[in-house]
Each structure stands twice: as C-alpha cells, then as structure tokens.
Design a protein around this motif. Sequence first.
Motif: not given
Length: 235
Positions: A186-190, A133-135, A166-174, A137-147
């Motif tokens: 979790k904070k990231t570099l960008n 997520l960009l700084p 869709l081009p920004r999707v890069h799933q990570l698991e923890h 953007e809300p946390l639910e930004t990508f939840s729209i992809l589930n619909k």
Amino acid sequence: MKFGDYLRKCREAISLTQPEAAKKIEIEQSYLSKLETGKSYPSDDIYKRLVDAYKINTQELYELVDSAELEKLKTVREVQDAILRQEKQQVKHVRSWLVAGLALLILGGASLGHALIPSEQAVLYLYRSQAELLPDEPLETFSILNKDYQERPEWADRIARQKALLPRVHQLEHTSYQDRGNSFVKKTLNGRRFYEKVSAKEVNRYTGHKWFLIPAIGFLFGALGCFYISRKWRY
C-alpha cells in the motif's frame, strides 16, 4: 349548544324581542318561544324564514350546535346538506391521514428491516505491516526483525542492522473481509507499506446499518400520530 340557545343568540344579535322576531318571521310568538326553549324544532319552511330573518349561517350552526340537536334538524334540507358536506369532508380527512400513516408505516418497517438484517458467516483477514518502507528499500527489509541472532561475531552486521531498524518500527494492522493474498503493498505519503497476512478467522458479519434505526423510529411514531389523528377526525 342547544339549537334553541343558538336561535335566541341570533335574535339578540340583531336586537329583536320575541314579539318583533315572531312578527318578522310570520309565526306565533308562542311557537318561537317553543323553538328557543327546545320544545319544538322548525320545519324546512320555517327554517328558511329563520335564516332570512336572522341571517343564519348554516355552516356556523353545524359547528356550534350539539350533534344530538342536529339529528333533530335533519328534516331541514339545508341542515341535512351541511351535515352531508361535513361528513364527506371528514371522510376525506380520515382517508388522507390513513394513507399518510400507511406510507410512514411502510417506510418505518423497511428502515427497521434494513437496520436489523441478521449477521452472516464470513472470514475476517488480518494483515500487519512492521513499518513504512523507503522508496528504494526491498519489501523484506523488516523481516530481519523476526529472527533471533545471538551475540556472535559472524552475525554482528545483522544485529547492527536490527538495531538500526528498530526505531523505525511502527506496526499497523489492516482487517478485511476480502482475501488479498499472503501479502500486499500500500502506497504511503513517504513511501509504501508491506502488509503480510497474520490470520484468517470465521466471524459473524453484521450486514445491516444501525443508523437506519433513527429514521425507522421516526417513521413509526409518525405513522402512529397519523392513525391517532385519523381516529380523532372520525369520532
């Protein structure tokens, strides 16, 4: 080596014949001959004369002469003292190697036990993040992809939004054995990533450290080596 052979070599080392040596020691030549052929063994007094005449080193004699021969010389005080000194030294060496072996055995057992600690039941939590997520953007930004939006005019803007993301999707698991709630950030570099809980299942959790097997094997082999050396010293 026989005691008689040792005497003969000592005599020859100082270039004396039997008669000359017998005269120097003040004994009969026939008796010296019996000593050199193993038919007789010296008394304490005669041994002292031999030491003076041949410059005999009793410690060297102990190391070169057979143990069966030394048993026949136990009546000689100087030889007896050398045997006792050597036995004490031998006991000291054996004890040192046994102590070292025991210490290594304890270390090996402890390392092996640590490496083979049994597993335990635990809950493994799986979290997944769709994309970074960009700084702003809300946390639910990508939840729209589930619909699933059908191609209808009133949903055109939402479908366009999905295609843009869709081009920004890069799933990570923890995965974690700690329950971090339904979601966490979790904070990231960008920017940041928003992780949501996907599943929670019971698993067998291994609590040992396999790398402890390496020092464990080394310690145990070292202990065996120490015990082997102590046995060689003993016999």
